[in-house]
Design a protein around this motif. Structure first.
Motif, short mmCIF file in Angstrom:
data_model
loop_
_atom_site.label_atom_id
_atom_site.label_comp_id
_atom_site.label_asym_id
_atom_site.label_seq_id
_atom_site.Cartn_x
_atom_site.Cartn_y
_atom_site.Cartn_z
N LYS A 1 -1.55 -11.70 -3.44
CA LYS A 1 -0.40 -10.79 -3.62
C LYS A 1 -0.41 -9.67 -2.60
O LYS A 1 0.64 -9.24 -2.14
N ARG A 2 -1.59 -9.16 -2.29
CA ARG A 2 -1.65 -7.99 -1.41
C ARG A 2 -1.93 -8.35 0.04
O ARG A 2 -2.08 -7.46 0.88
N VAL B 1 -11.78 -13.21 13.02
CA VAL B 1 -11.20 -13.39 11.69
C VAL B 1 -9.74 -12.96 11.74
O VAL B 1 -9.42 -11.88 12.24
N GLN B 2 -8.87 -13.82 11.24
CA GLN B 2 -7.45 -13.49 11.20
C GLN B 2 -7.13 -12.73 9.91
O GLN B 2 -7.78 -12.96 8.88
N ALA B 3 -6.10 -11.88 9.96
CA ALA B 3 -5.66 -11.18 8.75
C ALA B 3 -5.31 -12.22 7.69
O ALA B 3 -4.71 -13.25 7.99
N GLY B 4 -5.73 -11.95 6.46
CA GLY B 4 -5.40 -12.85 5.36
C GLY B 4 -6.47 -13.89 5.06
O GLY B 4 -6.35 -14.62 4.09
N VAL C 1 -9.44 -11.66 -8.44
CA VAL C 1 -9.62 -11.43 -7.00
C VAL C 1 -8.73 -12.38 -6.19
O VAL C 1 -8.11 -11.97 -5.19
N SER C 2 -8.61 -13.62 -6.64
CA SER C 2 -7.73 -14.57 -5.93
C SER C 2 -6.29 -14.07 -5.94
O SER C 2 -5.59 -14.13 -4.93
N GLU C 3 -5.87 -13.58 -7.11
CA GLU C 3 -4.48 -13.09 -7.21
C GLU C 3 -4.26 -11.87 -6.31
O GLU C 3 -3.27 -11.78 -5.61
N LEU C 4 -5.22 -10.93 -6.37
CA LEU C 4 -5.08 -9.71 -5.55
C LEU C 4 -5.06 -10.07 -4.06
O LEU C 4 -4.30 -9.50 -3.28
N ILE D 1 -7.12 1.64 -4.35
CA ILE D 1 -6.21 2.78 -4.41
C ILE D 1 -5.85 3.29 -3.01
O ILE D 1 -4.75 3.77 -2.77
N LYS D 2 -6.80 3.13 -2.07
CA LYS D 2 -6.51 3.62 -0.72
C LYS D 2 -5.77 2.58 0.12
O LYS D 2 -5.59 2.75 1.31
N GLU D 3 -5.32 1.52 -0.57
CA GLU D 3 -4.56 0.44 0.06
C GLU D 3 -5.24 -0.09 1.33
O GLU D 3 -4.65 -0.10 2.42
N PRO D 4 -6.48 -0.54 1.18
CA PRO D 4 -7.16 -1.09 2.35
C PRO D 4 -6.54 -2.42 2.75
O PRO D 4 -5.98 -3.11 1.92
#
Ligand SMILES: Nc1ncnc2c1ncn2[C@@H]1O[C@H](COP(=O)(O)OP(=O)(O)OP(=O)(O)O)[C@@H](O)[C@H]1O
Length: 277
Positions: free
Chosen positions: A199-200, A36-39, A193-196, A166-169
């Motif tokens: 965005k993150r 699995v790739q990041a993102g 969830v799609s936005e988060l 909050i723990k910025e996973p």
């Protein structure tokens, strides 16, 4: 450089290599091989009891594989949960005696002060700011002082997401996060969830029983099922990823997959009925 060549040259965030999970003689998962790739946003679907939560728990670090290896950024997966991975369950689990803000702060406080779970002075002020930012990100800024029993189901799930974030996973694990919500609220949560995710830049693994939810939110869908079934010994074979489907934004669920999953569910219940007779 096209997308597929990017995939080949980039270090996957998660690598699952020849992974098996067994409880005694019960083989739950067999021979999983996945990168699995990041993102990526991976939706995990499959019949009840096929091992979805077990797979998620192995990614969280609360379960270990019986064989094979799971790598995080090319290194063996830490054997305990840490801040890389946040999880949201279907059933909501905030502390009833703490308000929304305090519940979100608590996760960060435990990360900073594992023994006491209490942080003071400037670090506490910073955590409070971060918690308010998280509550704002999930649309709960106005409900920061409310207690869990004063929040609706959808608001409680938003709070659970803020607690996980909050723990910025970098990896967010969602175990049927919207299963208990009404359809209208589910739609709002899908948007959130799609936005988060975008965005993150999160990597998300989400278990769902709702195929259309899995296909509309995910960038990839894993269908977990047993390719082999022994009616005399149902626990002899484990589930595998029988379909690994890369989706683009406009791609809908292939009707052949839906038909196949329905057929497998029917076949499985027939086998189970026979073995109980
Ligand atoms: N700690 C455990 N000890 C023994 N067996 C277990 C344990 N945890 C899970 N199992 C078994 O592993 C199998 C897979 O369980 P799991 O919860 O992963 O399935 P699932 O696909 O998430 O199911 P559902 O969709 O119903 O939540 C089940 O047969 C379950 O009984």
């Amino acid at each position: 450089m096209n997308d597929s060549s990017v995939e080949k040259t980039t270090q996957p965030i998660i690598e699952i290599k020849q992974v098996w999970k067994e409880y005694g003689d019960h083989i739950v998962l067999e021979k999983l091989n996945l990168n699995v790739q990041a993102g990526e946003f991976v939706s995990i679907v499959g019949a009840s009891g096929c091992g979805k939560t077990t797979l998620l728990n192995m990614l969280l670090g609360t379960e270990s594989q019986s064989r094979g290896e799971i790598l995080l950024d090319g290194e063996p997966m830490p054997t305990e949960p840490n801040a890389t991975r946040g999880i949201v369950f279907q059933k909501y689990s905030a502390f009833p005696h703490l308000n929304a803000l305090e519940n979100v702060m608590l996760g960060a406080e435990f990360a900073d002060a594992p023994l006491l779970g209490k942080v003071f002075g400037t670090p506490r002020k910073k955590i409070k700011e971060q918690a308010l930012e998280m509550l704002t990100a999930v649309g709960l800024a106005d409900a920061a002082m409310r207690y869990p029993n004063e929040l609706s189901g959808g608001m409680q799930q938003r709070l659970a997401i803020a607690q996980a974030l909050i723990k910025e996973p970098r990896i967010l694990l969602l175990d049927e996060p919207f299963g208990a919500l009404d359809p209208g609220i589910r739609k709002d949560m899908h948007k959130l969830v799609s936005e988060l995710w975008q965005k993150r830049g999160l990597t998300i693994f989400m278990i769902t029983h709702d195929l259309s939810e899995g296909f509309s939110l995910g960038s990839r869908v894993w269908v977990l099922d047993k390719p082999r079934i022994d009616p005399q010994q149902p626990e002899r074979y484990g589930a595998q990823i029988v379909y690994d489907i890369a989706l683009n934004a406009t791609q809908a669920m292939p009707s052949s997959i839906q038909t196949l999953i329905e057929k497998q569910a029917t076949a499985k219940s027939a086998v189970q009925e026979n073995t109980h007779e």
